[in-house]
Design an enzyme around this catalytic site. Structure first.
Site, PDB file in Angstrom:
ATOM      1  N   ALA A  95      -4.099   5.346   1.862  1.00  0.00           N
ATOM      2  CA  ALA A  95      -3.568   4.701   0.029  1.00  0.00           C
ATOM      3  C   ALA A  95      -5.384   4.881  -0.498  1.00  0.00           C
ATOM      4  O   ALA A  95      -5.208   4.073  -1.482  1.00  0.00           O
ATOM      5  CB  ALA A  95      -3.161   4.069  -0.122  1.00  0.00           C
TER       6      ALA A  95
ATOM      7  N   CYS B 138      -1.278  14.670  -4.124  1.00  0.00           N
ATOM      8  CA  CYS B 138      -1.919  13.341  -4.415  1.00  0.00           C
ATOM      9  C   CYS B 138      -0.926  12.012  -3.970  1.00  0.00           C
ATOM     10  O   CYS B 138      -0.478  11.698  -5.026  1.00  0.00           O
ATOM     11  CB  CYS B 138      -3.295  13.119  -4.636  1.00  0.00           C
ATOM     12  SG  CYS B 138      -4.135  11.093  -4.051  1.00  0.00           S
TER      13      CYS B 138
END
Lengths: 281, 51
Positions: free
Chosen positions: A53, A109
């Site tokens: 992340a 994303c």
């Protein structure tokens, strides 16, 4: 069949030899403004893969264009620039400033909160802004991959990259998420079947070039993506555990093809599809 | 624990830990936040001087 790296999994400036072992280098995603990325912890190892992340940490468009890009050009490796943003015009503005590179639009994303505009809308805006080759990087979460791919092609995409990471989470011993963000992008060997299915579905819907990626660790994996319809293959997570993967996968790919009776890896193109189609170029 | 030592000894050189993927600055995975600034431990650490 060209071998690339997956965006964000290689820094060609600190590891030029790895980049030179590839047929082209794909940059980490560039956004209009600089981004620090998400708060740590940003990565976690899981069974058969990893989570990240990062959150599109990058120096921003201006510094990339003035400093990073000239250094990358000096390496002599063909360049793909991964372009990100939070609205179609942001993507398009970056595309308009890029010359002599292939553009990969990061439309998928999983690690930012801002929802992007529709993928096709972004591709359309970028198509109007550039004549460079334009690839759309697709999320594996698309419900109907064929429909998604046809929309991207109609919007002007020259090719497709698939798949980006899947959204995943992992918990620590105390049952708290390992990633500060809670969830992140899941990659590594575990997602290869997802990538194969996505490429198969996309190939049934389009004749566009497809960069296949997702869990490739060997030449056999690369050949499977080619058999599903990929014209290029990208290496991602494997680069973290085996920096020598580009030359090794290249070598294995040729060996595996020969063993299966193909003159070269291209011979396996679409072998998993029925009816058989032939590779263009 | 590192935070406690940092508070006691502001000039301490501390060895930080974070999960690390690439190990050479490419993936930005091992970043830690120190005084509001993100540092990649693989290339800027793992020992960071707190100043």
């Amino acid at each position: 069949v060209q071998l690339l790296n997956a965006s964000g999994c290689l820094d060609a400036l600190t590891a030029p030899d790895i980049a030179r072992a590839l047929d082209a280098f794909v940059t980490k995603t560039i956004t209009p403004e600089p981004r620090d990325g998400n708060s740590p912890v940003r990565i976690a190892e899981t069974d058969s893969g990893m989570l990240n992340a990062i959150g599109l940490a990058n120096p921003g468009r201006e510094r990339f264009l003035s400093s990073t890009l000239p250094q990358l050009r000096a390496l002599g490796v063909p360049l793909w620039v991964s372009v990100g943003g939070f609205a179609a015009h942001e993507y398009a503005e970056t595309c308009a400033r890029l010359e002599g590179v292939t553009i990969e639009l990061n439309l998928s994303c999983p690690n930012v909160d801002e929802a992007p505009q529709s993928a096709a809308e972004i591709v359309r805006a970028c198509r109007a802004a550039t004549t460079n080759p334009l690839y759309a990087k697709v999320s594996p979460h698309a419900w109907d991959m064929g429909e998604t791919v046809r929309a991207l092609e109609a919007a002007g995409a020259d090719g497709l990259s698939m798949v980006n990471t899947l959204r995943g989470a992992a918990l620590d011993a105390r049952l708290r998420p390992k990633l500060a963000r809670g969830s992140g992008g899941y990659s590594g060997p575990a997602i290869k079947p997802v990538a194969l299915a996505a490429v198969l579905a996309a190939r049934r819907a389009t004749d566009l070039p497809i960069v296949g990626m997702g869990g490739v660790t060997s030449g056999r994996d690369a050949l499977e993506l080619i058999a599903c319809g990929a014209t290029h293959v990208a290496l991602g997570t494997v680069l973290f555990s085996d920096p020598d993967a580009p030359s090794r996968v290249h070598r294995e790919l040729v060996e595996e093809s020969l063993q299966l009776g193909f003159a070269d890896p291209e011979g396996a193109f679409c072998a998993a599809l029925d009816p058989v189609v032939t590779m263009e170029n | 624990m590192l935070e406690a030592v940092r508070a006691l000894v502001p000039a301490a050189q501390l060895a930080w830990e974070a999960p690390m993927a690439c190990g050479y600055g490419a993936c930005y995975g091992c970043a830690v936040e120190i005084d509001g600034e993100l540092k990649r431990l693989c290339v800027e650490g793992p020992v960071l001087c707190n100043s």
